[in-house]
Design a protein around this motif. Structure first.
Motif, PDB file in Angstrom:
ATOM      1  N   UNK A 113     -22.299  77.038-117.437  1.00  0.00           N
ATOM      2  CA  UNK A 113     -23.084  77.950-116.611  1.00  0.00           C
ATOM      3  C   UNK A 113     -24.056  77.155-115.753  1.00  0.00           C
ATOM      4  N   UNK A 114     -24.625  77.830-114.751  1.00  0.00           N
ATOM      5  CA  UNK A 114     -25.680  77.252-113.913  1.00  0.00           C
ATOM      6  C   UNK A 114     -26.412  78.388-113.222  1.00  0.00           C
ATOM      7  N   UNK A 115     -27.665  78.102-112.838  1.00  0.00           N
ATOM      8  CA  UNK A 115     -28.491  79.036-112.078  1.00  0.00           C
ATOM      9  C   UNK A 115     -29.019  78.353-110.828  1.00  0.00           C
ATOM     10  N   UNK A 116     -29.258  79.160-109.789  1.00  0.00           N
ATOM     11  CA  UNK A 116     -30.108  78.715-108.686  1.00  0.00           C
ATOM     12  C   UNK A 116     -31.130  79.801-108.408  1.00  0.00           C
ATOM     13  N   UNK A 117     -32.254  79.379-107.824  1.00  0.00           N
ATOM     14  CA  UNK A 117     -33.383  80.275-107.584  1.00  0.00           C
ATOM     15  C   UNK A 117     -33.988  79.942-106.233  1.00  0.00           C
ATOM     16  N   UNK A 118     -34.162  80.952-105.389  1.00  0.00           N
ATOM     17  CA  UNK A 118     -34.679  80.756-104.047  1.00  0.00           C
ATOM     18  C   UNK A 118     -36.190  80.897-104.021  1.00  0.00           C
ATOM     19  N   UNK A 119     -36.864  79.859-103.544  1.00  0.00           N
ATOM     20  CA  UNK A 119     -38.318  79.883-103.396  1.00  0.00           C
ATOM     21  C   UNK A 119     -38.635  79.320-102.023  1.00  0.00           C
ATOM     22  N   UNK A 120     -38.849  80.205-101.063  1.00  0.00           N
ATOM     23  CA  UNK A 120     -39.020  79.753 -99.693  1.00  0.00           C
ATOM     24  C   UNK A 120     -37.726  79.145 -99.180  1.00  0.00           C
ATOM     25  N   UNK A 121     -37.817  77.961 -98.613  1.00  0.00           N
ATOM     26  CA  UNK A 121     -36.610  77.300 -98.127  1.00  0.00           C
ATOM     27  C   UNK A 121     -35.958  76.385 -99.139  1.00  0.00           C
ATOM     28  N   UNK A 122     -36.456  76.435-100.383  1.00  0.00           N
ATOM     29  CA  UNK A 122     -35.924  75.556-101.419  1.00  0.00           C
ATOM     30  C   UNK A 122     -35.160  76.345-102.468  1.00  0.00           C
ATOM     31  N   UNK A 123     -34.112  75.738-102.962  1.00  0.00           N
ATOM     32  CA  UNK A 123     -33.331  76.315-104.062  1.00  0.00           C
ATOM     33  C   UNK A 123     -33.533  75.451-105.296  1.00  0.00           C
ATOM     34  N   UNK A 124     -34.056  76.029-106.348  1.00  0.00           N
ATOM     35  CA  UNK A 124     -34.132  75.309-107.608  1.00  0.00           C
ATOM     36  C   UNK A 124     -32.844  75.501-108.386  1.00  0.00           C
ATOM     37  N   UNK A 125     -32.332  74.447-108.960  1.00  0.00           N
ATOM     38  CA  UNK A 125     -31.140  74.514-109.819  1.00  0.00           C
ATOM     39  C   UNK A 125     -31.600  74.341-111.255  1.00  0.00           C
ATOM     40  N   UNK A 126     -31.180  75.269-112.131  1.00  0.00           N
ATOM     41  CA  UNK A 126     -31.691  75.291-113.498  1.00  0.00           C
ATOM     42  C   UNK A 126     -30.582  75.572-114.506  1.00  0.00           C
ATOM     43  N   UNK A 127     -30.852  75.133-115.735  1.00  0.00           N
ATOM     44  CA  UNK A 127     -30.043  75.500-116.904  1.00  0.00           C
ATOM     45  C   UNK A 127     -28.557  75.264-116.664  1.00  0.00           C
ATOM     46  N   UNK A 128     -28.239  74.162-116.029  1.00  0.00           N
ATOM     47  CA  UNK A 128     -26.844  73.849-115.770  1.00  0.00           C
ATOM     48  C   UNK A 128     -26.267  73.076-116.945  1.00  0.00           C
ATOM     49  N   UNK A 129     -25.145  73.558-117.463  1.00  0.00           N
ATOM     50  CA  UNK A 129     -24.538  72.913-118.627  1.00  0.00           C
ATOM     51  C   UNK A 129     -23.047  73.204-118.661  1.00  0.00           C
ATOM     52  N   UNK A 130     -22.299  72.214-119.083  1.00  0.00           N
ATOM     53  CA  UNK A 130     -20.879  72.382-119.402  1.00  0.00           C
ATOM     54  C   UNK A 130     -20.727  71.998-120.858  1.00  0.00           C
ATOM     55  N   UNK A 131     -20.125  72.866-121.650  1.00  0.00           N
ATOM     56  CA  UNK A 131     -20.008  72.609-123.084  1.00  0.00           C
ATOM     57  C   UNK A 131     -19.096  71.395-123.319  1.00  0.00           C
ATOM     58  N   UNK A 132     -19.400  70.586-124.328  1.00  0.00           N
ATOM     59  CA  UNK A 132     -18.700  69.300-124.529  1.00  0.00           C
ATOM     60  C   UNK A 132     -17.173  69.354-124.474  1.00  0.00           C
ATOM     61  N   UNK A 133     -16.490  70.356-125.059  1.00  0.00           N
ATOM     62  CA  UNK A 133     -15.019  70.308-125.007  1.00  0.00           C
ATOM     63  C   UNK A 133     -14.429  70.430-123.602  1.00  0.00           C
ATOM     64  N   UNK A 134     -15.253  70.845-122.620  1.00  0.00           N
ATOM     65  CA  UNK A 134     -14.726  71.137-121.293  1.00  0.00           C
ATOM     66  C   UNK A 134     -15.237  70.175-120.220  1.00  0.00           C
ATOM     67  N   UNK A 135     -15.887  69.115-120.625  1.00  0.00           N
ATOM     68  CA  UNK A 135     -16.426  68.169-119.657  1.00  0.00           C
ATOM     69  C   UNK A 135     -15.332  67.279-119.071  1.00  0.00           C
ATOM     70  N   UNK A 136     -15.669  66.612-117.988  1.00  0.00           N
ATOM     71  CA  UNK A 136     -14.759  65.702-117.277  1.00  0.00           C
ATOM     72  C   UNK A 136     -13.604  66.457-116.626  1.00  0.00           C
ATOM     73  N   UNK A 137     -13.840  67.720-116.245  1.00  0.00           N
ATOM     74  CA  UNK A 137     -12.803  68.499-115.568  1.00  0.00           C
ATOM     75  C   UNK A 137     -13.267  68.984-114.195  1.00  0.00           C
ATOM     76  N   UNK A 138     -14.428  68.537-113.743  1.00  0.00           N
ATOM     77  CA  UNK A 138     -14.942  68.986-112.459  1.00  0.00           C
ATOM     78  C   UNK A 138     -15.706  70.288-112.503  1.00  0.00           C
ATOM     79  N   UNK A 139     -15.939  70.826-113.699  1.00  0.00           N
ATOM     80  CA  UNK A 139     -16.622  72.115-113.793  1.00  0.00           C
ATOM     81  C   UNK A 139     -18.100  72.009-113.411  1.00  0.00           C
ATOM     82  N   UNK A 140     -18.747  70.894-113.767  1.00  0.00           N
ATOM     83  CA  UNK A 140     -20.144  70.734-113.390  1.00  0.00           C
ATOM     84  C   UNK A 140     -20.312  70.725-111.880  1.00  0.00           C
ATOM     85  N   UNK A 141     -19.447  70.015-111.180  1.00  0.00           N
ATOM     86  CA  UNK A 141     -19.497  69.979-109.731  1.00  0.00           C
ATOM     87  C   UNK A 141     -19.258  71.364-109.147  1.00  0.00           C
TER      88      UNK A 141
END
Length: 251
Positions: free
Chosen positions: A160-188
């Protein structure tokens, strides 16, 4: 130019939104801002600290049964009052910034495994309460976006991942890929999805705090480090705790 102060402002706004939208509170004690939300009780980027003020926050945490307590600091703020109150040094946020045009060039805005969602049944058991947080993605006008990754024939929940709009900036938060599914391009793909949503809403740059584990991914997608902060944490001692003694002369 986006600075560490901008990163801290967006982080504070995100904690404030989560607290006030999800049944918690945000309050000021003099110059100190505290939020009490799904992230727990947090002191957000104070410029000046006193032991008395920190202990007032701990008294509030004890009364509400809210531990651990976090404190987020800029690198140039003296943490002595936190140490005196029993806080311990934690991890260091690595503040990173990217032009969203660069992120768009490096990360897909959508893909077969990643979708933007406003509700989900992925959270069950001990994680069931997290589903309440998806109400942030249903706020209007929209200021927050949630993306989830699912893979395989059974559409297994992978990250999962979140973004949050604050003015002209986007904060990216709580981004995670569970260990069994890493190295598959899901984080990107998750990063691309939430950044594209914020960019469409008017953001020009994204900010985030990285750990060593995630920094390489972010650099690959156009982020660069602009500074470093500090976190401090207070954990309730085991067993009965007496009220903290009053401290005079240091408001």
């Amino acid at each position: 130019m986006v600075t560490t102060a901008d990163c801290e402002r967006v982080q504070s706004a995100w904690f404030r939104l989560r607290a006030t939208t999800l049944g918690g509170v945000a309050h000021h004690d003099g110059d100190l801002e505290w939020t009490d939300g799904p992230d727990g009780l947090n002191l957000l980027f104070p410029r000046n600290l006193t032991t008395a003020a920190v202990r007032r926050g701990l008294d509030r945490a004890r009364a509400a049964g809210r531990t651990p307590v976090g404190a987020w600091l800029a690198s140039d703020v003296d943490p002595t009052a936190l140490a005196d109150a029993g806080f311990e040094r934690g991890w260091s946020p690595w503040w990173m910034v990217a032009d969203l045009a660069d992120v768009a060039a490096a990360a897909p805005a959508a893909g077969p495994h990643v979708t933007l969602e406003e509700d989900a049944d992925d959270y069950r058991g001990e994680h069931a309460a997290y589903r309440d947080q998806l109400s942030l993605a249903r706020l209007r006008p929209r200021v927050a976006w949630y993306a989830a990754a699912h893979v395989g024939p059974g559409r297994r929940f992978a990250g999962r991942a979140w973004s949050f709009l604050d003015g002209g900036l986007a904060g990216v938060f709580d981004m995670a890929v569970w260990p069994p599914f890493r190295r598959r391009g899901l984080g990107t793909a998750l990063l691309g999805a939430v950044c594209a949503a914020a960019r469409e809403a008017g953001a020009t740059h994204a900010v985030l705090n990285a750990t060593p584990e995630g920094k390489l991914l972010y650099e690959t997608c156009g982020f660069r480090q602009v500074g470093e902060g500090a976190t401090w944490w207070w954990h309730a001692p085991a067993g009965p705790v007496e009220a903290a003694p009053a401290v005079g002369g240091d408001a």
